[in-house]
Design an enzyme around this catalytic site. Sequence first.
Site, mmCIF file in Angstrom:
data_model
loop_
_atom_site.group_PDB
_atom_site.id
_atom_site.type_symbol
_atom_site.label_atom_id
_atom_site.label_comp_id
_atom_site.label_asym_id
_atom_site.label_seq_id
_atom_site.Cartn_x
_atom_site.Cartn_y
_atom_site.Cartn_z
ATOM 1 N N ARG A 195 0.837 -1.209 0.000
ATOM 2 C CA ARG A 195 0.000 0.000 0.000
ATOM 3 C C ARG A 195 0.866 1.252 0.000
ATOM 4 O O ARG A 195 0.514 2.256 -0.619
ATOM 5 C CB ARG A 195 -0.895 -0.047 1.253
ATOM 6 C CG ARG A 195 -1.933 1.029 1.327
ATOM 7 C CD ARG A 195 -2.827 0.816 2.535
ATOM 8 N NE ARG A 195 -2.104 0.852 3.793
ATOM 9 C CZ ARG A 195 -2.628 0.488 4.985
ATOM 10 N NH1 ARG A 195 -3.872 0.052 5.045
ATOM 11 N NH2 ARG A 195 -1.912 0.561 6.091
ATOM 12 N N TYR A 250 -0.366 -20.755 8.920
ATOM 13 C CA TYR A 250 0.530 -20.526 7.781
ATOM 14 C C TYR A 250 -0.217 -20.770 6.469
ATOM 15 O O TYR A 250 -0.110 -19.984 5.532
ATOM 16 C CB TYR A 250 1.750 -21.445 7.907
ATOM 17 C CG TYR A 250 2.847 -21.196 6.902
ATOM 18 C CD1 TYR A 250 3.804 -20.199 7.102
ATOM 19 C CD2 TYR A 250 2.961 -21.978 5.754
ATOM 20 C CE1 TYR A 250 4.832 -19.991 6.185
ATOM 21 C CE2 TYR A 250 3.981 -21.785 4.842
ATOM 22 C CZ TYR A 250 4.923 -20.791 5.062
ATOM 23 O OH TYR A 250 5.940 -20.590 4.150
ATOM 24 N N LYS A 263 -0.810 -17.877 3.681
ATOM 25 C CA LYS A 263 -0.245 -17.936 2.325
ATOM 26 C C LYS A 263 -1.354 -17.930 1.268
ATOM 27 O O LYS A 263 -1.170 -17.395 0.183
ATOM 28 C CB LYS A 263 0.684 -19.149 2.185
ATOM 29 C CG LYS A 263 1.964 -19.027 3.037
ATOM 30 C CD LYS A 263 2.807 -17.785 2.670
ATOM 31 C CE LYS A 263 4.157 -17.759 3.364
ATOM 32 N NZ LYS A 263 4.994 -16.606 2.988
ATOM 33 N N VAL A 316 12.794 -25.385 0.551
ATOM 34 C CA VAL A 316 14.010 -24.665 0.178
ATOM 35 C C VAL A 316 14.969 -24.707 1.370
ATOM 36 O O VAL A 316 14.538 -24.564 2.522
ATOM 37 C CB VAL A 316 13.705 -23.185 -0.177
ATOM 38 C CG1 VAL A 316 14.942 -22.512 -0.769
ATOM 39 C CG2 VAL A 316 12.522 -23.070 -1.128
HETATM 40 N N1 LIG Z 1 12.257 -22.371 3.128
HETATM 41 C C1 LIG Z 1 11.162 -22.957 2.645
HETATM 42 O O1 LIG Z 1 11.112 -24.202 2.523
HETATM 43 C C2 LIG Z 1 9.985 -22.130 2.204
HETATM 44 C C3 LIG Z 1 8.952 -22.775 1.517
HETATM 45 C C4 LIG Z 1 7.860 -22.029 1.107
HETATM 46 C C5 LIG Z 1 7.797 -20.680 1.368
HETATM 47 N N2 LIG Z 1 8.811 -20.071 2.035
HETATM 48 C C6 LIG Z 1 8.690 -18.634 2.276
HETATM 49 O O2 LIG Z 1 9.856 -17.985 1.826
HETATM 50 C C7 LIG Z 1 10.016 -16.769 2.524
HETATM 51 C C8 LIG Z 1 11.459 -16.621 2.976
HETATM 52 O O3 LIG Z 1 11.762 -17.636 3.893
HETATM 53 P P1 LIG Z 1 13.172 -18.370 3.972
HETATM 54 O O4 LIG Z 1 12.902 -19.813 3.822
HETATM 55 O O5 LIG Z 1 14.154 -17.716 3.096
HETATM 56 O O6 LIG Z 1 13.469 -18.157 5.527
HETATM 57 P P2 LIG Z 1 14.689 -17.543 6.340
HETATM 58 O O7 LIG Z 1 14.267 -17.654 7.758
HETATM 59 O O8 LIG Z 1 15.979 -18.166 5.926
HETATM 60 O O9 LIG Z 1 14.699 -16.019 5.897
HETATM 61 C C9 LIG Z 1 13.666 -15.140 6.258
HETATM 62 C C10 LIG Z 1 14.264 -13.858 6.768
HETATM 63 O O10 LIG Z 1 13.174 -13.009 7.125
HETATM 64 C C11 LIG Z 1 13.466 -12.408 8.364
HETATM 65 N N3 LIG Z 1 12.243 -12.089 9.057
HETATM 66 C C12 LIG Z 1 11.428 -12.943 9.713
HETATM 67 N N4 LIG Z 1 10.426 -12.278 10.259
HETATM 68 C C13 LIG Z 1 10.605 -10.975 9.956
HETATM 69 C C14 LIG Z 1 9.900 -9.795 10.269
HETATM 70 N N5 LIG Z 1 8.793 -9.823 11.027
HETATM 71 N N6 LIG Z 1 10.367 -8.619 9.792
HETATM 72 C C15 LIG Z 1 11.488 -8.589 9.042
HETATM 73 N N7 LIG Z 1 12.206 -9.672 8.726
HETATM 74 C C16 LIG Z 1 11.771 -10.847 9.185
HETATM 75 C C17 LIG Z 1 14.308 -13.405 9.123
HETATM 76 O O11 LIG Z 1 15.114 -12.776 10.113
HETATM 77 C C18 LIG Z 1 15.133 -14.034 8.014
HETATM 78 O O12 LIG Z 1 16.388 -13.396 7.860
HETATM 79 C C19 LIG Z 1 8.978 -16.791 3.660
HETATM 80 O O13 LIG Z 1 7.876 -15.979 3.285
HETATM 81 C C20 LIG Z 1 8.563 -18.247 3.719
HETATM 82 O O14 LIG Z 1 7.264 -18.399 4.213
HETATM 83 C C21 LIG Z 1 9.905 -20.771 2.463
#
Ligand SMILES: NC(=O)c1ccc[n+]([C@@H]2O[C@H](COP(=O)([O-])OP(=O)(O)OC[C@H]3O[C@@H](n4cnc5c(N)ncnc54)[C@H](O)[C@@H]3O)[C@@H](O)[C@H]2O)c1
Length: 252
Positions: A124, A156, A160, A189
């Site tokens: 927004r 979750y 999503k 991932v």
């Molecule tokens: N890793 C997986 O298997 C997977 C699968 C599907 C979706 N995702 C999505 O991918 C996205 C990234 O996740 P990732 O796997 O890279 O995780 P990750 O934890 O390695 O990285 C996420 C980062 O976001 C930061 N973060 C968390 N909450 C926060 C907040 N409130 N404000 C600011 N920063 C914040 C964390 O400190 C971290 O550095 C997420 O939206 C997750 O739901 C991940």
Amino acid sequence: MTDTTAGRFTGRTIIVTGAGSGIGRATATRIANEGGRVIATDVVAERLDALRSELEGLELETVVGDVAETETIDALIAAAGERIDGLANVAGIMDAFLPPSEVDDATWDRVFSVNVTGPMRLTRAVLPHMIAAGRGAVVNVASEAALRASAAGAAYTASKHAIAGFTKSVAFFHGPQGIRANAVAPGAVATNIEAPMRSEYAASRVGPIMQVAIPPVAQPEQLAAAITWLLSDDSANVNGAVLPSDGGWSVV
Ligand SMILES: NC(=O)c1ccc[n+]([C@@H]2O[C@H](COP(=O)([O-])OP(=O)(O)OC[C@H]3O[C@@H](n4cnc5c(N)ncnc54)[C@H](O)[C@@H]3O)[C@@H](O)[C@H]2O)c1
């Protein structure tokens, strides 16, 4: 692992949340390496410090903060300045796999704050800049949990699905104003995301499915490839899509 496209983001300013780790970090790195100016945010300061060292000499500004807090949104917009070409809402948290019968209010509220409300507020906030320019790209990171119920807990999964719906809403309402909004739905991932299983009942339901259905774990750079494609003009005709990047999990 993935090639870069030289100069693809030259002259562009792009906000990346969750840039300190995993998918967000890979996305910020790729944009900066392709000439973009990255406004990177994360709640963990040390992770942004590490990113700054790694990307020394490239265009990177960092904002430490929680995307669920409006102060963080304000600080990001101030750091970006007038021109905002892209936004990648990557930051997200999981939910301990709690099923609907067990989910507590605190988990539900926190997951929605980070995974839905923060991205909505940041979108927004960037939209007036993009609408004034007549162009802009928003990419939200959804999940396999935006496509099915067996990949996570109730909060979750609902969050999503919500971000996928919000993505489509942005595409529908603001597409005619030059805005594109798309989502990427990753499968598993290799990142630092915390995914504890705190429900015995959920383990009994999810466990057997996880054992047979999931393709190999992907690397964050593979997700960054899809996110940066959707941020770039290469995907000019794509709007409102939820793109699975999951090795084919979504068709099982
Ligand atoms: N890793 C997986 O298997 C997977 C699968 C599907 C979706 N995702 C999505 O991918 C996205 C990234 O996740 P990732 O796997 O890279 O995780 P990750 O934890 O390695 O990285 C996420 C980062 O976001 C930061 N973060 C968390 N909450 C926060 C907040 N409130 N404000 C600011 N920063 C914040 C964390 O400190 C971290 O550095 C997420 O939206 C997750 O739901 C991940």
